[in-house]
Enzyme design. Structure first.
Site, short mmCIF file in Angstrom:
data_model
loop_
_atom_site.label_atom_id
_atom_site.label_comp_id
_atom_site.label_asym_id
_atom_site.label_seq_id
_atom_site.Cartn_x
_atom_site.Cartn_y
_atom_site.Cartn_z
N GLU A 165 0.81 -1.22 0.00
CA GLU A 165 0.00 0.00 0.00
C GLU A 165 0.85 1.28 0.00
N TYR A 167 3.34 1.94 2.01
CA TYR A 167 3.86 2.31 3.33
C TYR A 167 5.39 2.09 3.38
N ARG A 215 2.54 -8.69 4.26
CA ARG A 215 1.63 -8.16 3.24
C ARG A 215 2.48 -7.59 2.12
N HIS A 253 -1.47 3.93 -1.77
CA HIS A 253 -2.55 4.87 -1.47
C HIS A 253 -2.55 6.06 -2.44
N GLN A 340 -18.45 4.80 2.78
CA GLN A 340 -19.05 6.00 3.39
C GLN A 340 -18.94 6.06 4.91
P1 FAD Z 1 -36.47 6.87 0.26
O1 FAD Z 1 -35.38 5.98 -0.19
O2 FAD Z 1 -36.82 8.03 -0.59
O3 FAD Z 1 -37.76 5.95 0.48
C1 FAD Z 1 -39.02 6.49 0.76
C2 FAD Z 1 -40.09 5.48 0.39
O4 FAD Z 1 -41.35 5.91 0.87
C3 FAD Z 1 -40.26 5.29 -1.10
O5 FAD Z 1 -40.10 3.93 -1.44
C4 FAD Z 1 -41.68 5.79 -1.39
O6 FAD Z 1 -42.33 5.07 -2.42
C5 FAD Z 1 -42.36 5.56 -0.05
N1 FAD Z 1 -43.53 6.43 0.20
C6 FAD Z 1 -43.60 7.78 0.18
N2 FAD Z 1 -44.84 8.18 0.54
C7 FAD Z 1 -45.57 7.07 0.77
C8 FAD Z 1 -46.92 6.84 1.17
N3 FAD Z 1 -47.76 7.82 1.43
N4 FAD Z 1 -47.31 5.56 1.32
C9 FAD Z 1 -46.49 4.52 1.07
N5 FAD Z 1 -45.20 4.70 0.70
C10 FAD Z 1 -44.74 5.95 0.56
N6 FAD Z 1 -27.05 7.41 -0.74
C11 FAD Z 1 -25.91 6.92 -0.30
O7 FAD Z 1 -25.71 6.83 0.91
N7 FAD Z 1 -24.95 6.46 -1.15
C12 FAD Z 1 -25.11 6.50 -2.48
O8 FAD Z 1 -24.21 6.08 -3.22
C13 FAD Z 1 -26.32 7.02 -2.98
N8 FAD Z 1 -26.51 7.08 -4.31
C14 FAD Z 1 -27.70 7.57 -4.78
C15 FAD Z 1 -27.89 7.62 -6.14
C16 FAD Z 1 -29.09 8.09 -6.65
C17 FAD Z 1 -29.27 8.14 -8.13
C18 FAD Z 1 -30.13 8.49 -5.77
C19 FAD Z 1 -31.44 8.97 -6.30
C20 FAD Z 1 -29.92 8.47 -4.40
C21 FAD Z 1 -28.70 8.01 -3.90
N9 FAD Z 1 -28.44 7.99 -2.53
C22 FAD Z 1 -27.27 7.47 -2.08
C23 FAD Z 1 -29.37 8.57 -1.56
C24 FAD Z 1 -30.19 7.52 -0.83
O9 FAD Z 1 -30.77 6.63 -1.74
C25 FAD Z 1 -31.25 8.23 0.02
O10 FAD Z 1 -30.63 9.10 0.91
C26 FAD Z 1 -32.08 7.24 0.80
O11 FAD Z 1 -32.72 6.32 -0.05
C27 FAD Z 1 -33.13 7.94 1.65
O12 FAD Z 1 -33.80 6.95 2.37
P2 FAD Z 1 -35.28 7.11 2.92
O13 FAD Z 1 -35.64 5.77 3.45
O14 FAD Z 1 -35.35 8.26 3.84
O15 FAD Z 1 -36.19 7.48 1.69
P1 NAP Z 2 -27.14 17.47 -2.98
O1 NAP Z 2 -25.93 16.65 -2.91
O2 NAP Z 2 -27.53 18.32 -1.85
O3 NAP Z 2 -26.98 18.37 -4.28
C1 NAP Z 2 -27.97 19.24 -4.71
C2 NAP Z 2 -27.45 20.07 -5.88
O4 NAP Z 2 -28.46 20.92 -6.29
C3 NAP Z 2 -26.25 20.90 -5.53
O5 NAP Z 2 -25.33 20.81 -6.58
C4 NAP Z 2 -26.82 22.32 -5.41
O6 NAP Z 2 -25.79 23.16 -5.86
C5 NAP Z 2 -28.02 22.27 -6.31
N1 NAP Z 2 -29.13 23.11 -5.86
C6 NAP Z 2 -29.59 23.28 -4.59
N2 NAP Z 2 -30.65 24.10 -4.57
C7 NAP Z 2 -30.88 24.48 -5.85
C8 NAP Z 2 -31.83 25.33 -6.47
N3 NAP Z 2 -32.77 25.95 -5.77
N4 NAP Z 2 -31.75 25.49 -7.80
C9 NAP Z 2 -30.82 24.88 -8.52
N5 NAP Z 2 -29.88 24.07 -7.99
C10 NAP Z 2 -29.92 23.86 -6.66
O7 NAP Z 2 -28.39 16.55 -3.29
P2 NAP Z 2 -28.64 15.43 -4.37
O8 NAP Z 2 -27.63 15.46 -5.46
O9 NAP Z 2 -30.07 15.55 -4.71
O10 NAP Z 2 -28.44 14.11 -3.54
C11 NAP Z 2 -29.36 13.78 -2.50
C12 NAP Z 2 -28.66 13.07 -1.40
O11 NAP Z 2 -28.27 11.78 -1.86
C13 NAP Z 2 -27.41 13.80 -0.99
O12 NAP Z 2 -27.44 14.08 0.38
C14 NAP Z 2 -26.30 12.90 -1.35
O13 NAP Z 2 -25.32 12.84 -0.32
C15 NAP Z 2 -26.94 11.54 -1.51
N6 NAP Z 2 -26.21 10.86 -2.57
C16 NAP Z 2 -25.03 10.31 -2.24
C17 NAP Z 2 -24.28 9.73 -3.21
C18 NAP Z 2 -22.96 9.09 -2.86
O14 NAP Z 2 -22.28 8.63 -3.76
N7 NAP Z 2 -22.57 9.02 -1.62
C19 NAP Z 2 -24.72 9.71 -4.51
C20 NAP Z 2 -25.93 10.28 -4.81
C21 NAP Z 2 -26.67 10.87 -3.82
P3 NAP Z 2 -25.89 24.75 -5.91
O15 NAP Z 2 -26.73 25.14 -4.73
O16 NAP Z 2 -24.47 25.20 -5.83
O17 NAP Z 2 -26.49 25.06 -7.21
FE1 SF4 Z 3 -17.67 0.34 4.52
FE2 SF4 Z 3 -20.01 -0.70 5.22
FE3 SF4 Z 3 -19.79 0.69 2.94
FE4 SF4 Z 3 -18.71 -1.76 3.22
S1 SF4 Z 3 -20.88 -1.23 3.24
S2 SF4 Z 3 -17.71 0.01 2.35
S3 SF4 Z 3 -18.03 -1.69 5.32
S4 SF4 Z 3 -19.50 1.48 5.00
#
Ligand code: FAD
Ligand code: NAP
Ligand code: SF4
Length: 674
Positions: A165, A167, A215, A253, A340
């Site tokens: 890695e 090191y 390692r 790294h 994460q």
């Molecule tokens: P949600 O996942 O939004 O789930 C809410 C659920 O409630 C939905 O299934 C919806 O259908 C249901 N619901 C809503 N209202 C009702 C109702 N009245 N009755 C019945 N059901 C209802 N996060 C990460 O940590 N790592 C990532 O790499 C990552 N990548 C992402 C990539 C993308 C493209 C997207 C869109 C999101 C990503 N996220 C990632 C974010 C992550 O998916 C969300 O933060 C997370 O899913 C939020 O969880 P939640 O359970 O609060 O809500």
């Molecule tokens: P986000 O990370 O908060 O990004 C929102 C984006 O929208 C920012 O670029 C912001 O930039 C812009 N924005 C905010 N208000 C706006 C407005 N009024 N008009 C136009 N642009 C605006 O949220 P997200 O991309 O929707 O992701 C949602 C959550 O999912 C996040 O918390 C993220 O951490 C999570 N997620 C995580 C991963 C992962 O790989 N770990 C991947 C996908 C999603 P400006 O305000 O500068 O324009």
């Molecule tokens: Fe780390 Fe858990 Fe994500 Fe695996 S799933 S990379 S152990 S945070």
């Protein structure tokens, strides 16, 4: 009869036998530095109980200058030895074996006292190391030996000498850092002297009946790295010097090639380890992106290695081996390699844990206590927050009904899993489905819940997630404007030129989705071409001479944000650079500091700066809105009006900086408290 005969076969080391072929690889937990030894002991004890064949601890510094950061843990005092003994005793009580890793960071040590072969600064550290003189080198060797001796005194079954890695020991091996012209530099024979002397000194210090793992960096992935001939020479010399096992290290790294992130194909580097098989007679371990018993079994059965190292999978599930052995592999909580909650925490100075299993390293603070009375609980929303609340509560004996308006569980994870390189989310959703069934959670899918349906439950959990933020750009109701949901869930048609509004996590993922065809993560050969990984037998360090050769982008994409900062600055600490590199390879134009003026048939009109100067048209056939999210509180608000009390979690509670890690943690905590 087991499905995993090779994985569960004992490994005979001569003086001792390991119970199976699973090594729990070294991980820094951050608990040792906090002096929380009861937690350290329980963390490792749980993994021993869960069946790991041999556990390797997080790296312990052999001396102050070798610590990864000032104050890094090591075995320096009698008190340290007593603390470590608490760990080894608990592991032994659970029937496990544990080796201590000795990690000298060399120039990666984050402090001004760092030392190395030569005064060559690493690109990932602000500190230039001091080049050691002969006396200094001999001191380092002696310090490794005393660390090993103390490890034995503390009850460890062995030590792992960290030689990969990038090191300290790795730094002496390659001209990339070792510019010396004395007996410790120059020809390879001299450059490998230090690691060999360290291993010899360690063996002398601990005796013959103590496990000694080295390692070895099988592929450095840095310029001027080792040739594979050199790797084999070192491996053979290590065997003669007395190592019992060779574990594989993959990449330094500072390498600009991802080695463990989720977009790295599973077992992406096992073929390199396989090249060592037959060249030495000690067991060889394969490592990196192995996260299922099926994959581990396959590697062992194919002769790619004698043992398999998995580290993060043991954060996700302490009982990995026990479940595989009991024929319950589908119940293993999968590590999705997101980094994460583990590596990103380590690099932010926080205790490591796991997105999938927030109890990792919190075993003593988040105990699972059976419910005093079984309640009837409604959970609305089957995203990660609702799912984790449901399975945690059901696991404690509650009767849980889980509702979702969608026809499938997973919430937004169903969009995440469509992003190239995020296929591991599929396995996470499958695991939740298995757990719901195993725990008898009643699923009511395709039901949009209203307040009236929730009367009569003892507890109501609202996990209804988020809705996309409305960026209120004039013209956004035109047909050439889509939301990320239209694209990822609805499969809407997207044109050849795209402007993405919002460069957060979803904006970055969208850019990757729209520019990438078949996911390279599922095609290891394509992935190696994309990143410029070559056979180390053909190219020094395993770096392709022609460099990365990514497939051309499918679309011309512009990714925009209003903030003036560098796009992607807030992405994951250990993975953000990978997303930025991919978008660069896909020629995505990234723009900061813009104001969105209006959208018309020609594309997106923006201006720049606070004064809304320099109007500009971003020509685009499609504009995709990824402007963040706001809580979906519709149902929570209805309940409030109806006077029904509810627990609101996940995005429904707070959408800012929401990710699956926070959603799952909040759901799990609530599930433990109900
Ligand atoms: P949600 O996942 O939004 O789930 C809410 C659920 O409630 C939905 O299934 C919806 O259908 C249901 N619901 C809503 N209202 C009702 C109702 N009245 N009755 C019945 N059901 C209802 N996060 C990460 O940590 N790592 C990532 O790499 C990552 N990548 C992402 C990539 C993308 C493209 C997207 C869109 C999101 C990503 N996220 C990632 C974010 C992550 O998916 C969300 O933060 C997370 O899913 C939020 O969880 P939640 O359970 O609060 O809500
Ligand atoms: P986000 O990370 O908060 O990004 C929102 C984006 O929208 C920012 O670029 C912001 O930039 C812009 N924005 C905010 N208000 C706006 C407005 N009024 N008009 C136009 N642009 C605006 O949220 P997200 O991309 O929707 O992701 C949602 C959550 O999912 C996040 O918390 C993220 O951490 C999570 N997620 C995580 C991963 C992962 O790989 N770990 C991947 C996908 C999603 P400006 O305000 O500068 O324009
Ligand atoms: Fe780390 Fe858990 Fe994500 Fe695996 S799933 S990379 S152990 S945070």
């Amino acid at each position: 009869m087991t499905d995993y005969p090779h994985l569960l076969a004992p490994l005979d080391l001569g003086f001792t036998t390991l119970r199976n072929r699973v090594l729990m690889g070294s991980m820094h937990t951050g608990l040792e530095e906090r002096g929380d030894w009861a937690r350290v002991a329980e963390f490792y004890a749980a993994r021993a109980r869960g069946g790991a064949g041999l556990i390797v601890t997080g790296g312990m510094a052999p001396n102050q200058e070798g610590g990864v950061f000032p104050g890094a843990a090591g075995l320096f005092t009698p008190e340290d030895i007593a603390n470590h003994r608490r760990v080894t005793e608990r592991v032994h009580e659970e029937g496990g074996r544990i080796a201590m890793q000795i990690l000298h960071a060399g120039r990666y040590a984050y402090g001004p006292d760092c030392v190395s072969a030569s005064a060559v600064k690493s690109p990932i550290s602000p500190f230039t190391p001091r080049a050691l003189d002969e006396e200094g080198i001999l001191k380092q060797i002696a310090d490794f030996a005393s660390a090993a001796e103390r490890a034995r005194e503390a009850g460890y079954d062995g030590v792992e000498v960290m030689g990969s890695e990038g090191y300290f020991l790795n730094q002496f091996l390659v001209r990339h850092v070792n510019r010396r012209e004395d007996d410790w530099g120059g020809p390879y024979e001299n450059r490998m002297r230090l690691p060999l002397e360290v291993v010899r000194a360690v063996r002398r210090a601990v005796g013959e009946d103590f496990i000694l793992i080295y390692r070895i960096s099988v592929i450095d992935l840095v310029p001027d790295g080792s040739t594979f001939d050199e790797v084999v020479r070192l491996a053979q010399a290590m065997e003669t010097a007395g190592v019992d096992i060779l574990n594989s290290g993959i990449g330094w790294h500072e390498a600009r090639i991802p080695t463990i992130a989720t977009s790295v194909p599973r077992a992406a580097f096992a073929w390199v380890t396989q090249k060592l098989m037959g060249k030495v007679s000690v067991p060889v371990i394969a490592s990196n992106r192995i996260n299922s018993p099926e994959m581990a079994e396959k590697l062992l059965a194919e002769g790619a290695c004698d043992m398999v190292s998995m580290a993060r999978p043991f954060l996700a599930d302490a009982d990995f081996v026990a479940k595989a052995a009991a024929g319950r592999a589908a119940e293993i909580a999968p590590c999705i390699a997101c980094n994460q909650a583990c590596l990103d925490h380590t690099f932010s100075g926080k205790v490591s844990t796991c997105l999938v299993n927030p109890r990792a390293c919190y075993e003593t603070e988040m105990p699972v206590v059976p419910a005093a009375e079984a309640k009837r609980i409604a959970v609305v929303g089957a995203g990660p927050a609702g799912l984790s609340a449901a399975i945690t509560a059901a696991g404690r004996g509650h009767r849980v009904v889980l509702f979702d308006k969608a026809q499938a569980i997973g919430g937004q994870l169903n969009m995440a899993r469509r992003i190239p390189g995020k296929e591991e989310f599929d396995g996470l959703i499958d695991w939740y489905a298995t757990e719901l069934k195993a725990l008898g959670v009643e699923e009511r899918l395709g039901v949009e819940v209203r307040a009236a349906e929730l009367a009569g439950f003892d507890e109501v959990v609202i996990a209804t997630g988020v809705t996309p933020r409305d960026p209120q750009i004039p013209g956004q109701d035109r047909p050439n404007v889509l939301s990320y949901i239209d694209v990822l869930e609805g499969g809407a048609e997207v044109g050849a030129r795209v402007a993405i509004v919002g460069a957060g996590g979803i904006g970055f993922d969208m850019a990757e989705f729209l520019t990438t065809g078949e996911s390279p993560t599922l095609d290891p050969e394509e992935w190696r071409r994309e990143w410029g990984v070559a056979d180390p037998e053909a190219a020094r360090g395993g770096l392709a001479p022609e460099g990365p050769r990514p497939a051309p982008p499918l679309r011309q994409v512009t990714l925009l944000q209003r903030k003036a900062e560098r796009p992607g600055k807030r992405l994951g600490k250990t993975t953000g650079w990978i997303h930025r590199a991919v978008l660069k390879m896909k020629r995505v134009s990234m723009r900061s500091g813009v104001n969105y003026e209006r959208i018309d048939a020609d594309g997106l009109h923006v201006s720049h700066g606070e004064g809304r100067e320099r109007p500009e048209l971003i020509e685009a056939d499609t504009i995709v809105l990824c402007a963040g999210q706001v809580p979906n509180t519709a149902l929570a608000d209805e309940l409030r009006v109806a006077g029904i009390e509810a627990h609101v979690i996940g995005g429904a509670d707070r959408a800012g900086e929401l990710d699956a890690k926070r959603a799952i943690l909040q759901g799990t905590k609530l599930g433990l408290a109900l």
